[in-house]
Scaffold this active site. Structure first.
Site, PDB file in Angstrom:
ATOM      1  N   ALA A  61      47.566  38.269  46.066  1.00  0.00           N
ATOM      2  CA  ALA A  61      47.500  39.105  47.277  1.00  0.00           C
ATOM      3  C   ALA A  61      46.069  39.090  47.798  1.00  0.00           C
ATOM      4  CB  ALA A  61      47.924  40.524  46.925  1.00  0.00           C
ATOM      5  N   GLY A 100      49.788  37.862  42.726  1.00  0.00           N
ATOM      6  CA  GLY A 100      50.909  37.641  43.650  1.00  0.00           C
ATOM      7  C   GLY A 100      51.251  36.164  43.779  1.00  0.00           C
ATOM      8  N   GLU A 103      53.480  35.528  40.988  1.00  0.00           N
ATOM      9  CA  GLU A 103      54.738  36.258  41.243  1.00  0.00           C
ATOM     10  C   GLU A 103      55.593  35.506  42.262  1.00  0.00           C
ATOM     11  OE1 GLU A 103      52.484  40.012  41.895  1.00  0.00           O
ATOM     12  OE2 GLU A 103      54.027  40.892  40.620  1.00  0.00           O
ATOM     13  N   GLU A 123      46.115  41.395  37.795  1.00  0.00           N
ATOM     14  CA  GLU A 123      46.090  42.643  38.574  1.00  0.00           C
ATOM     15  C   GLU A 123      45.448  43.795  37.823  1.00  0.00           C
ATOM     16  OE1 GLU A 123      48.593  40.537  38.417  1.00  0.00           O
ATOM     17  OE2 GLU A 123      49.726  40.441  40.290  1.00  0.00           O
TER      18      GLU A 123
HETATM   19  C1  LIG Z   1      39.719  32.331  40.193  1.00  0.00           C
HETATM   20  C2  LIG Z   1      39.379  32.724  41.620  1.00  0.00           C
HETATM   21  C3  LIG Z   1      40.606  32.718  42.488  1.00  0.00           C
HETATM   22  C4  LIG Z   1      38.381  31.696  42.221  1.00  0.00           C
HETATM   23  O1  LIG Z   1      37.189  31.744  41.493  1.00  0.00           O
HETATM   24  P1  LIG Z   1      35.893  30.943  42.009  1.00  0.00           P
HETATM   25  O2  LIG Z   1      36.268  29.553  42.303  1.00  0.00           O
HETATM   26  O3  LIG Z   1      34.831  31.200  41.004  1.00  0.00           O
HETATM   27  O4  LIG Z   1      35.506  31.577  43.411  1.00  0.00           O
HETATM   28  P2  LIG Z   1      35.137  33.073  43.773  1.00  0.00           P
HETATM   29  O5  LIG Z   1      33.724  33.117  44.155  1.00  0.00           O
HETATM   30  O6  LIG Z   1      35.598  34.008  42.736  1.00  0.00           O
HETATM   31  O7  LIG Z   1      36.059  33.315  45.037  1.00  0.00           O
HETATM   32  C5  LIG Z   1      35.840  32.593  46.236  1.00  0.00           C
HETATM   33  C6  LIG Z   1      36.025  33.534  47.387  1.00  0.00           C
HETATM   34  O8  LIG Z   1      37.397  33.902  47.460  1.00  0.00           O
HETATM   35  C7  LIG Z   1      37.514  35.308  47.510  1.00  0.00           C
HETATM   36  N1  LIG Z   1      38.773  35.672  46.830  1.00  0.00           N
HETATM   37  C8  LIG Z   1      39.221  35.231  45.660  1.00  0.00           C
HETATM   38  N2  LIG Z   1      40.418  35.730  45.365  1.00  0.00           N
HETATM   39  C9  LIG Z   1      40.737  36.519  46.415  1.00  0.00           C
HETATM   40  C10 LIG Z   1      41.862  37.328  46.716  1.00  0.00           C
HETATM   41  N3  LIG Z   1      42.940  37.401  45.889  1.00  0.00           N
HETATM   42  N4  LIG Z   1      41.845  38.023  47.852  1.00  0.00           N
HETATM   43  C11 LIG Z   1      40.793  37.957  48.706  1.00  0.00           C
HETATM   44  N5  LIG Z   1      39.685  37.208  48.481  1.00  0.00           N
HETATM   45  C12 LIG Z   1      39.675  36.501  47.348  1.00  0.00           C
HETATM   46  C13 LIG Z   1      36.288  35.804  46.756  1.00  0.00           C
HETATM   47  O9  LIG Z   1      36.010  37.127  47.113  1.00  0.00           O
HETATM   48  C14 LIG Z   1      35.243  34.816  47.232  1.00  0.00           C
HETATM   49  O10 LIG Z   1      34.809  35.188  48.508  1.00  0.00           O
HETATM   50  P3  LIG Z   1      33.420  35.928  48.716  1.00  0.00           P
HETATM   51  O11 LIG Z   1      32.389  35.123  47.999  1.00  0.00           O
HETATM   52  O12 LIG Z   1      33.572  37.297  48.096  1.00  0.00           O
HETATM   53  O13 LIG Z   1      33.269  35.994  50.183  1.00  0.00           O
HETATM   54  C15 LIG Z   1      38.710  34.099  41.643  1.00  0.00           C
HETATM   55  O14 LIG Z   1      38.217  34.385  42.913  1.00  0.00           O
HETATM   56  C16 LIG Z   1      39.635  35.202  41.261  1.00  0.00           C
HETATM   57  O15 LIG Z   1      39.817  35.469  40.099  1.00  0.00           O
HETATM   58  N6  LIG Z   1      40.223  35.851  42.257  1.00  0.00           N
HETATM   59  C17 LIG Z   1      41.040  37.029  42.072  1.00  0.00           C
HETATM   60  C18 LIG Z   1      42.415  36.656  41.658  1.00  0.00           C
HETATM   61  C19 LIG Z   1      43.242  37.895  41.486  1.00  0.00           C
HETATM   62  O16 LIG Z   1      42.848  38.836  40.858  1.00  0.00           O
HETATM   63  N7  LIG Z   1      44.417  37.872  42.070  1.00  0.00           N
HETATM   64  C20 LIG Z   1      45.284  39.010  42.051  1.00  0.00           C
HETATM   65  C21 LIG Z   1      45.134  39.787  43.303  1.00  0.00           C
HETATM   66  S1  LIG Z   1      46.065  41.290  43.286  1.00  0.00           S
HETATM   67  C22 LIG Z   1      47.638  40.767  43.502  1.00  0.00           C
HETATM   68  O17 LIG Z   1      47.877  39.602  43.625  1.00  0.00           O
HETATM   69  C23 LIG Z   1      48.664  41.832  43.563  1.00  0.00           C
HETATM   70  C24 LIG Z   1      49.925  41.492  43.725  1.00  0.00           C
HETATM   71  C25 LIG Z   1      50.946  42.517  43.870  1.00  0.00           C
HETATM   72  C26 LIG Z   1      50.708  43.202  45.151  1.00  0.00           C
HETATM   73  C27 LIG Z   1      51.839  43.944  45.554  1.00  0.00           C
HETATM   74  C28 LIG Z   1      51.408  44.646  46.761  1.00  0.00           C
HETATM   75  C29 LIG Z   1      52.374  45.679  46.993  1.00  0.00           C
HETATM   76  C30 LIG Z   1      51.688  46.779  47.670  1.00  0.00           C
HETATM   77  C31 LIG Z   1      52.360  47.991  47.206  1.00  0.00           C
HETATM   78  C32 LIG Z   1      51.645  49.145  47.716  1.00  0.00           C
HETATM   79  C33 LIG Z   1      52.215  50.344  47.108  1.00  0.00           C
HETATM   80  C34 LIG Z   1      51.603  51.466  47.772  1.00  0.00           C
HETATM   81  C35 LIG Z   1      52.559  52.551  47.799  1.00  0.00           C
HETATM   82  C36 LIG Z   1      51.945  53.658  48.477  1.00  0.00           C
HETATM   83  C37 LIG Z   1      53.011  54.639  48.793  1.00  0.00           C
HETATM   84  O18 LIG Z   1      54.127  54.492  48.312  1.00  0.00           O
HETATM   85  O19 LIG Z   1      52.711  55.552  49.524  1.00  0.00           O
END
Ligand SMILES: CC(C)(COP(=O)(O)OP(=O)(O)OC[C@H]1O[C@@H](n2cnc3c(N)ncnc32)[C@H](O)[C@@H]1OP(=O)(O)O)[C@@H](O)C(=O)NCCC(=O)NCCSC(=O)/C=C/CCCCCCCCCCCCC(=O)O
Length: 719
Positions: A61, A100, A103, A123
């Site tokens: 996500a 995500g 997923e 996550e």
């Molecule tokens: C391994 C990586 C992917 C890459 O690593 P690397 O090559 O070393 O590069 P980085 O420097 O880390 O990253 C490069 C740039 O990319 C940006 N980046 C990376 N990942 C993301 C991302 N997922 N989103 C946005 N940006 C991202 C990073 O910031 C760098 O940019 P900058 O230098 O900062 O400018 C590594 O980056 C990594 O590990 N990334 C994270 C991976 C991760 O953790 N993924 C999981 C994300 S969370 C997710 O997926 C959740 C899923 C389920 C969501 C369900 C949503 C439902 C919503 C429900 C809401 C309920 C609310 C209810 C409220 C109510 O009821 O009222």
């Protein structure tokens, strides 16, 4: 965004396009929904492949969207629609499939991964759980124990491990999309009922209740107050005990609590803070993107005590040729043995050959003559360090970078000993240096951007999170530690016990309270520094320890313990007692309690009841106040630098974001008001006096932490 192409006549190829990691932004989700409909409606298309552009499947996500109003098609129905599709859908996983992203792949009917790909559900590290069905599908696919491991740790696994788990169906060394397209053609007419993971029973071991109990206990022990790991266990338990639809409902409830929690906000802030520190800048205007590092092929370490040994191991493990120098034969032999042992143990753990041949040992400083970069790690003594820098400057190539592992001495004074002061920087490692992630790269007034860029890049290559900071006593980390330690001692004087102070700090989330930490690091370390500063001396007129030194309140408690030979764990006595020297099990010490009583009586101090709130506020707010001074002085470029230093170097609980983020969470006006209160009560403690920047931020309406830099800039320009 996503792109649609028809390949080999009958395969609809959907390519996620959202650089840099193809995160599932609203536009990408919309693209997937639209293009899936198109693929399903085209009669010529018999199967579908989903991949990501530029060799990256999907980073999950879009974390940036979490802070605001979510729009676009939601993830859960989108994944359900893919799983329910009447045509086979194959995920072609290159690079990464995380969160995500994985997923989404679990909603597909087949998963083909490149051999170099990594997958995982991280996550939990963002204060969340796999809330797009991941907590329900993964245990159904790979079993409860493996799913619990992946979901509660958030660890990434290799494609090979994923294949072993049954998480992917096939791995390839070739072009993954081509392989996936061929695979999709082959399975085009296969029935899909057996490929929908949500319909699988959740296979549980017979002792599943015991397993959940054990995992829950372990998670509670290690989470240090973080709530997401616990919710992750609860979500997997729902998968194991409830039908899929009810499990999904439980996943949603748990996710709703986490999603809006302060911990999730803190962890997501910290995710971006970690990345922001790489974009360093210096007050001169030099920056990460305009300063090129010079390659380092050969490094050297001078002084093979605990720190020097750890630094040598970190360099060798990362593939650098290292010259390791220790002038005393006996110490050299001992260091060689210890370093070899550390390398062998590390290699065994990682399943690689130990990098023993990367190191050349020597007793003569001449042997570092051709090194590209030297790290001095001798005793923390300015006179000794100056001598070493003079020698290094005489023997090394003129282009050699000379770095000091000092934990707080003046880098400028060392630079002045050399021919090329612009090539001198501090590289402050944290013990054990081959394990701890943090590196403070310290620039003095003469350090060049080239030297900073080179040290930052070296840090990255040896796996450190490097933070560039300015030169001042203690740099960032140890400078902020001083008021924190000081307050802890004052609290003892006023009636607290080490056990109580530590308990409060550990409940807050520190791995160790301040006194247990001091016992571990050795009380004599700070004592030597205080003696060198002329602080740890009794009053010459009375011969008694006084509580006022250099015009401010001073607690001699630590000095008094050292005078008794109580240096902490290494001597078996410190703020606690230990079974034997070197033991790590701290026990309350009745001697210490009597000693504190006598001390208070001698100084006519009346012990009062100190509560949790006072311990936390005085220890943490005085430290935070120093953090604001550091920002005001331009020693750290932004609050993120401080927070990253504290989480990686000082075990600040990550789910609280770091001290500066914590201050923002508490409310800057509250921090200011409490500091004012304590300063009024203790006017002889300058570290409690609220600093100008904190006042300015409050006067500016306490802007969100992301906006602090603007206020800091204004404050600095007025200085
Ligand atoms: C391994 C990586 C992917 C890459 O690593 P690397 O090559 O070393 O590069 P980085 O420097 O880390 O990253 C490069 C740039 O990319 C940006 N980046 C990376 N990942 C993301 C991302 N997922 N989103 C946005 N940006 C991202 C990073 O910031 C760098 O940019 P900058 O230098 O900062 O400018 C590594 O980056 C990594 O590990 N990334 C994270 C991976 C991760 O953790 N993924 C999981 C994300 S969370 C997710 O997926 C959740 C899923 C389920 C969501 C369900 C949503 C439902 C919503 C429900 C809401 C309920 C609310 C209810 C409220 C109510 O009821 O009222």
């Amino acid at each position: 965004m996503a792109q649609y192409t028809r390949v080999s006549g009958s395969v609809g190829l959907i390519t996620l396009q959202s650089p840099p990691v193809n995160a599932l932004s609203a536009a990408v989700r919309q693209g997937i929904v639209d293009l899936m409909q198109r693929a399903l409606s085209e009669p010529e298309v018999k199967s579908v492949v989903i991949c990501g552009q530029n060799g990256i499947f999907c980073g999950g996500a879009d974390i940036k969207e979490f802070g605001g109003q979510m729009s676009g098609p939601p993830l859960i129905p989108m994944i359900h629609a893919i799983e329910a599709a009447s045509k086979p859908v194959v995920a072609a996983i290159e690079g990464i499939a995380l969160g995500g992203g994985l997923e989404l792949a679990l909603g597909c009917h087949y998963r083909i991964a490149h051999s170099k790909a990594r997958v995982g559900l991280p996550e939990v590290t963002l204060g969340l759980l796999p809330g797009a069905g991941g907590s329900q599908r993964l245990p159904r696919l790979i079993g409860v124990p493996a799913a619990l491991d992946l979901i509660t740790t958030g660890r990434h696994v290799t494609a090979a491990e994923a294949l072993k788990f049954g998480l992917v169906d096939q791995i390839t060394d070739h072009n993954t999309v081509n392989v996936a397209v061929k695979f999709a053609q082959r399975v085009a007419d296969q029935p899909l009922d057996a490929r929908r993971i949500s319909t699988y029973p959740c296979l549980c071991p017979s002792d599943v209740a015991v397993l959940f109990e054990e995992v829950m206990q372990r998670v509670r022990r290690t989470a240090r107050g973080a709530i997401a790991p616990i919710a992750c266990v609860q979500a997997v338990r729902a998968a194991a005990t409830l039908p899929y639809n009810q499990g999904m409902e439980r996943e949603r409830e748990l996710m709703a609590t986490l999603f809006t929690s302060g911990q999730a906000r803190a962890l997501q802030y910290f995710f971006f803070a970690q990345r922001a520190v790489g974009r360093w800048s210096m007050p001169s205007g030099a920056r990460w993107d305009t300063s090129k590092p010079r390659p380092v092929h050969k490094a050297a370490v001078i002084g093979l005590g605990t720190m020097g040994r750890g630094i040598t191991v970190a360099l060798a493990q990362a593939g650098f040729s290292v010259v390791a120098v220790e002038t005393q034969e006996k110490q050299l032999m001992e260091a060689k043995q210890k370093i070899s042992g550390m390398l062998e143990r590390g290699a065994k753990r990682r399943g690689v050959a130990p990098a023993l041949d990367k190191i050349n040992y020597g007793r003569n400083i001449q042997s570092v003559a051709d090194a590209d970069l030297v790290i001095e790690a001798v005793f923390e003594d300015m006179a000794l360090k100056k001598k070493v820098f003079q020698q290094l400057s005489a023997v090394c190539k003129p282009s050699t970078f000379l770095c000091s592992n000092t934990s707080g001495l003046d880098i400028d004074q060392l630079a002045c000993q050399t021919r090329n002061p612009e090539l001198v920087v501090g590289m402050h490692f944290f013990a054990p240096a081959h394990v701890m992630k943090l590196l403070e790269v310290v620039y003095g007034p003469k350090s060049s951007p080239l030297a900073v860029a080179t040290a930052m890049q070296l840090g990255k290559k040896i796996g450190k999170v490097s933070v560039a900071v300015g030169n001042c006593r203690g740099f960032v980390g140890n400078r902020m530690l001083k008021p924190y330690l000081e307050q802890a001692l004052f609290l003892l004087e006023e009636g607290a016990t080490p056990e109580f102070v530590d308990q409060v700090l550990e409940e807050f989330g520190f791995a160790m309270g301040v006194f247990r930490m001091s016992d571990l690091s050795g009380l004599d370390v700070g004592w030597k520094v205080r003696m060198a500063d002329g602080l740890a001396m009794p009053d010459p007129t009375t011969g008694q320890p006084t509580r006022l030194r250099q015009g401010r309140r001073y607690s001699p408690l630590g000095d008094l313990l050292c005078e008794q030979g109580r240096f902490g764990q290494k001597t078996g006595r410190g703020w606690y007692q230990y079974d034997k020297p070197g033991s790590q099990v701290a026990k309350p010490d009745p001697w210490l309690h009597s000693f504190l009583d006598e001390y208070r009586a001698r100084h006519a101090l009346v012990a009062h009841r100190i509560d949790h709130q006072e311990v936390l506020e005085r220890c943490l707010y005085s430290m935070i106040n120093e953090g604001f001074r550091i920002l005001e002085d331009g020693i750290a470029a932004g609050p993120e630098d401080i927070d990253v230093i504290y989480v990686f170097g000082y075990s600040w609980p990550r789910h609280r974001g770091g001290p500066m983020f914590y201050a923002a969470t508490v409310g800057l006006n509250k921090v200011l008001e409490r500091l004012e209160h304590y300063y009024q009560a203790h006017p002889d403690v300058p570290s409690l006096q609220p600093c100008h920047l904190l006042r300015k931020l409050v006067a500016s309406g306490s802007p969100p932490i992301q906006k602090w830099r603007e206020v800091i800039k204004k404050v600095r320009s007025q200085l």
